[in-house]
Design a protein around this motif. Structure first.
Motif, PDB file in Angstrom:
ATOM      1  N   THR A   2     -61.034 -83.645  40.702  1.00  0.00           N
ATOM      2  CA  THR A   2     -61.145 -85.096  40.824  1.00  0.00           C
ATOM      3  C   THR A   2     -60.812 -85.536  42.247  1.00  0.00           C
ATOM      4  O   THR A   2     -59.985 -84.925  42.925  1.00  0.00           O
ATOM      5  N   ASN A   3     -61.452 -86.599  42.673  1.00  0.00           N
ATOM      6  CA  ASN A   3     -61.267 -87.109  44.030  1.00  0.00           C
ATOM      7  C   ASN A   3     -60.085 -88.085  44.041  1.00  0.00           C
ATOM      8  O   ASN A   3     -60.144 -89.125  43.399  1.00  0.00           O
ATOM      9  N   PRO A   4     -59.008 -87.773  44.783  1.00  0.00           N
ATOM     10  CA  PRO A   4     -57.838 -88.650  44.765  1.00  0.00           C
ATOM     11  C   PRO A   4     -57.974 -89.872  45.674  1.00  0.00           C
ATOM     12  O   PRO A   4     -57.104 -90.741  45.674  1.00  0.00           O
ATOM     13  N   PHE A   5     -59.072 -89.939  46.441  1.00  0.00           N
ATOM     14  CA  PHE A   5     -59.195 -91.018  47.425  1.00  0.00           C
ATOM     15  C   PHE A   5     -60.052 -92.152  46.881  1.00  0.00           C
ATOM     16  O   PHE A   5     -61.229 -91.981  46.601  1.00  0.00           O
ATOM     17  N   HIS A   6     -59.433 -93.299  46.737  1.00  0.00           N
ATOM     18  CA  HIS A   6     -60.147 -94.476  46.238  1.00  0.00           C
ATOM     19  C   HIS A   6     -59.380 -95.712  46.697  1.00  0.00           C
ATOM     20  O   HIS A   6     -58.241 -95.622  47.165  1.00  0.00           O
ATOM     21  N   GLY A   7     -60.025 -96.860  46.548  1.00  0.00           N
ATOM     22  CA  GLY A   7     -59.331 -98.123  46.805  1.00  0.00           C
ATOM     23  C   GLY A   7     -59.037 -98.375  48.265  1.00  0.00           C
ATOM     24  O   GLY A   7     -59.867 -98.133  49.145  1.00  0.00           O
ATOM     25  N   ILE A   8     -57.825 -98.830  48.540  1.00  0.00           N
ATOM     26  CA  ILE A   8     -57.431 -99.217  49.892  1.00  0.00           C
ATOM     27  C   ILE A   8     -56.758 -98.036  50.584  1.00  0.00           C
ATOM     28  O   ILE A   8     -55.690 -97.582  50.163  1.00  0.00           O
ATOM     29  N   ILE A   9     -57.404 -97.545  51.637  1.00  0.00           N
ATOM     30  CA  ILE A   9     -56.879 -96.410  52.409  1.00  0.00           C
ATOM     31  C   ILE A   9     -56.374 -96.971  53.739  1.00  0.00           C
ATOM     32  O   ILE A   9     -57.158 -97.402  54.583  1.00  0.00           O
ATOM     33  N   GLY A  10     -55.062 -97.024  53.877  1.00  0.00           N
ATOM     34  CA  GLY A  10     -54.454 -97.714  55.013  1.00  0.00           C
ATOM     35  C   GLY A  10     -54.325 -96.831  56.243  1.00  0.00           C
ATOM     36  O   GLY A  10     -53.812 -95.722  56.175  1.00  0.00           O
ATOM     37  N   TYR A  11     -54.797 -97.348  57.380  1.00  0.00           N
ATOM     38  CA  TYR A  11     -54.613 -96.668  58.664  1.00  0.00           C
ATOM     39  C   TYR A  11     -53.229 -96.963  59.211  1.00  0.00           C
ATOM     40  O   TYR A  11     -52.791 -98.112  59.195  1.00  0.00           O
ATOM     41  N   THR A  12     -52.591 -95.958  59.765  1.00  0.00           N
ATOM     42  CA  THR A  12     -51.341 -96.188  60.480  1.00  0.00           C
ATOM     43  C   THR A  12     -51.605 -96.391  61.963  1.00  0.00           C
ATOM     44  O   THR A  12     -52.595 -95.907  62.505  1.00  0.00           O
ATOM     45  N   ILE A  13     -50.680 -97.110  62.614  1.00  0.00           N
ATOM     46  CA  ILE A  13     -50.652 -97.174  64.071  1.00  0.00           C
ATOM     47  C   ILE A  13     -49.752 -96.041  64.565  1.00  0.00           C
ATOM     48  O   ILE A  13     -49.065 -95.401  63.767  1.00  0.00           O
ATOM     49  N   THR A  14     -49.776 -95.790  65.865  1.00  0.00           N
ATOM     50  CA  THR A  14     -48.798 -94.875  66.473  1.00  0.00           C
ATOM     51  C   THR A  14     -47.905 -95.712  67.378  1.00  0.00           C
ATOM     52  O   THR A  14     -48.351 -96.167  68.432  1.00  0.00           O
ATOM     53  N   PRO A  15     -46.655 -95.952  66.968  1.00  0.00           N
ATOM     54  CA  PRO A  15     -45.778 -96.814  67.775  1.00  0.00           C
ATOM     55  C   PRO A  15     -45.288 -96.081  69.033  1.00  0.00           C
ATOM     56  O   PRO A  15     -45.014 -94.883  68.999  1.00  0.00           O
ATOM     57  N   PHE A  16     -45.183 -96.841  70.117  1.00  0.00           N
ATOM     58  CA  PHE A  16     -44.652 -96.315  71.371  1.00  0.00           C
ATOM     59  C   PHE A  16     -43.436 -97.125  71.799  1.00  0.00           C
ATOM     60  O   PHE A  16     -43.241 -98.265  71.364  1.00  0.00           O
ATOM     61  N   ARG A  34     -43.913 -99.200  54.487  1.00  0.00           N
ATOM     62  CA  ARG A  34     -44.393-100.546  54.173  1.00  0.00           C
ATOM     63  C   ARG A  34     -45.794-100.485  53.544  1.00  0.00           C
ATOM     64  O   ARG A  34     -46.059-101.180  52.554  1.00  0.00           O
ATOM     65  N   LEU A  35     -46.678 -99.664  54.110  1.00  0.00           N
ATOM     66  CA  LEU A  35     -48.026 -99.533  53.540  1.00  0.00           C
ATOM     67  C   LEU A  35     -47.961 -99.053  52.089  1.00  0.00           C
ATOM     68  O   LEU A  35     -48.669 -99.573  51.215  1.00  0.00           O
ATOM     69  N   ILE A  36     -47.097 -98.063  51.834  1.00  0.00           N
ATOM     70  CA  ILE A  36     -46.991 -97.522  50.469  1.00  0.00           C
ATOM     71  C   ILE A  36     -46.384 -98.560  49.529  1.00  0.00           C
ATOM     72  O   ILE A  36     -46.884 -98.785  48.417  1.00  0.00           O
ATOM     73  N   ALA A  37     -45.319 -99.230  49.986  1.00  0.00           N
ATOM     74  CA  ALA A  37     -44.677-100.259  49.148  1.00  0.00           C
ATOM     75  C   ALA A  37     -45.638-101.402  48.838  1.00  0.00           C
ATOM     76  O   ALA A  37     -45.577-102.004  47.758  1.00  0.00           O
ATOM     77  N   ASP A  38     -46.543-101.683  49.780  1.00  0.00           N
ATOM     78  CA  ASP A  38     -47.492-102.790  49.589  1.00  0.00           C
ATOM     79  C   ASP A  38     -48.725-102.385  48.791  1.00  0.00           C
ATOM     80  O   ASP A  38     -49.648-103.179  48.629  1.00  0.00           O
ATOM     81  N   GLY A  39     -48.772-101.136  48.331  1.00  0.00           N
ATOM     82  CA  GLY A  39     -49.808-100.760  47.371  1.00  0.00           C
ATOM     83  C   GLY A  39     -50.996 -99.993  47.903  1.00  0.00           C
ATOM     84  O   GLY A  39     -51.975 -99.809  47.163  1.00  0.00           O
ATOM     85  N   ALA A  40     -50.952 -99.517  49.162  1.00  0.00           N
ATOM     86  CA  ALA A  40     -52.080 -98.709  49.655  1.00  0.00           C
ATOM     87  C   ALA A  40     -52.258 -97.497  48.747  1.00  0.00           C
ATOM     88  O   ALA A  40     -51.295 -96.857  48.348  1.00  0.00           O
ATOM     89  N   HIS A  41     -53.506 -97.187  48.429  1.00  0.00           N
ATOM     90  CA  HIS A  41     -53.788 -96.060  47.529  1.00  0.00           C
ATOM     91  C   HIS A  41     -53.730 -94.717  48.256  1.00  0.00           C
ATOM     92  O   HIS A  41     -53.600 -93.669  47.624  1.00  0.00           O
ATOM     93  N   ALA A  42     -53.876 -94.737  49.585  1.00  0.00           N
ATOM     94  CA  ALA A  42     -53.814 -93.519  50.401  1.00  0.00           C
ATOM     95  C   ALA A  42     -53.492 -93.942  51.827  1.00  0.00           C
ATOM     96  O   ALA A  42     -53.637 -95.115  52.190  1.00  0.00           O
ATOM     97  N   ILE A  43     -53.044 -92.974  52.638  1.00  0.00           N
ATOM     98  CA  ILE A  43     -52.677 -93.243  54.028  1.00  0.00           C
ATOM     99  C   ILE A  43     -53.479 -92.331  54.946  1.00  0.00           C
ATOM    100  O   ILE A  43     -53.618 -91.132  54.680  1.00  0.00           O
ATOM    101  N   ALA A  44     -53.990 -92.920  56.053  1.00  0.00           N
ATOM    102  CA  ALA A  44     -54.816 -92.157  57.001  1.00  0.00           C
ATOM    103  C   ALA A  44     -54.229 -92.253  58.407  1.00  0.00           C
ATOM    104  O   ALA A  44     -54.501 -93.207  59.136  1.00  0.00           O
ATOM    105  N   PRO A  45     -53.405 -91.257  58.803  1.00  0.00           N
ATOM    106  CA  PRO A  45     -52.838 -91.275  60.155  1.00  0.00           C
ATOM    107  C   PRO A  45     -53.835 -90.792  61.210  1.00  0.00           C
ATOM    108  O   PRO A  45     -54.765 -90.047  60.918  1.00  0.00           O
ATOM    109  N   LEU A  46     -53.590 -91.244  62.454  1.00  0.00           N
ATOM    110  CA  LEU A  46     -54.201 -90.674  63.657  1.00  0.00           C
ATOM    111  C   LEU A  46     -55.697 -90.948  63.822  1.00  0.00           C
ATOM    112  O   LEU A  46     -56.400 -90.218  64.499  1.00  0.00           O
ATOM    113  N   GLY A  47     -56.166 -92.015  63.216  1.00  0.00           N
ATOM    114  CA  GLY A  47     -57.541 -92.436  63.472  1.00  0.00           C
ATOM    115  C   GLY A  47     -57.616 -93.296  64.720  1.00  0.00           C
ATOM    116  O   GLY A  47     -56.726 -93.272  65.576  1.00  0.00           O
TER     117      GLY A  47
END
Length: 297
Positions: A2-16, A34-47
């Protein structure tokens, strides 16, 4: 599988840090929480939003490892491993898999224009190097490479672990074509914020968006309304957030999202040079847009 990726996939920033020289990993951790607490279905770092192209290899590895440890399997993770060279992308894909990524995202970034054979071989080499799924990413505005739907589907057919497609051209016809020529069997994802409503109605499995850093509730409610078949509600929710979606895209995602996070209590520094942070006029426009959305809620 099964594909676990659906819904809102949140991009992270890279803080400096304030001078843009050092990573601020604790701030990154807060943004992920914060993204997870706010309900993002998945997280996508480094885009693109995460300024992956502006990091040294050492920084890239630090951010990838820290992000995956912080996500800690609370939601699925998809790490962007794009690099100008196939060898670099393979190294990053292996690193992401070793540190627990659930999938990787690959944009065929190019300096010289790539032929279809070169693009196919790029995905083949990355696919052969890892065992986790690959999301093929088409975004000619940032990569310089536009992959026609026929080529995308050929790569999906010929590279076993290329199982998902992220479409960011802003052309809804591409998604219709993916749905038709892929016979509804290839999950596709919207990467163009102002296309969110049409993409979901066209059958997009998810929406990869940096907006989840600033207006997660509206993003989620739009997705849920479409899932429930409440199209009038979905339209109303979409048009409410469209001015902000337009603004963050046109103003540059790292600059606008970082400024917005600062306004919502999480300072994350500015983008890395040569990219500028948001100027005073942009900041005041962004603040007005965020205030309007808060007041509407």
């Amino acid at each position: 599988m099964t594909n676990p990726f659906h819904g809102i996939i949140g991009y992270t920033i890279t803080p400096f840090s304030a001078d843009g020289e050092q990573l601020d990993l604790p701030a990154l951790g807060q943004s992920i929480d914060r993204l997870i607490a706010d309900g993002a279905h998945a997280i996508a770092p480094l885009g693109s939003t995460g300024e992956g192209a502006y990091l040294s290899d050492s920084e890239w590895r630090q951010v990838a490892q820290y992000s995956l440890e912080r996500i800690a399997k609370r939601v699925p993770s998809i790490v962007s491993v794009s690099d100008l060279t196939t060898a670099g992308a393979v190294r990053r894909a292996r690193f992401a898999q070793q540190h627990g990524a659930d999938a990787v995202m690959v944009l065929p970034a190019a300096y010289w224009k790539l032929s279809e054979a070169e693009i196919l071989q790029h995905y083949r080499a990355i696919g052969a190097a890892i065992d986790i799924p690959i999301m093929l990413y088409n975004n000619p505005a940032t990569s310089g490479t536009d992959m026609p739907v026929e080529l995308i589907l050929r790569i999906v057919r010929e590279v076993d672990n290329v199982t998902m497609v992220k479409e960011s051209t802003g052309d809804i016809q591409r998604m219709h074509k993916l749905q038709l020529l892929g016979e509804g069997q290839v999950p596709f994802y919207n990467g163009c914020n102002p296309l969110a409503l049409e993409a979901f109605v066209a059958g997009a499995t998810g929406w990869c968006t940096a907006a989840a850093n600033l207006i997660p509730e509206l993003n989620l409610r739009l997705y849920q309304a479409v899932q429930s078949g409440e199209l009038e509600q979905a339209k109303a929710l979409f048009y409410r957030q469209l001015p902000l979606l337009d603004f963050i895209l046109k103003g540059g995602l790292p600059a606008t999202i970082k400024a917005g996070l600062g306004m919502t209590g999480l300072p994350v520094g500015e983008p890395r040079r040569p990219v500028f942070g948001l100027d005073e006029s942009g900041r005041s426009t962004l603040k007005a847009l965020l205030d309007t959305l808060r007041n509407l809620d």
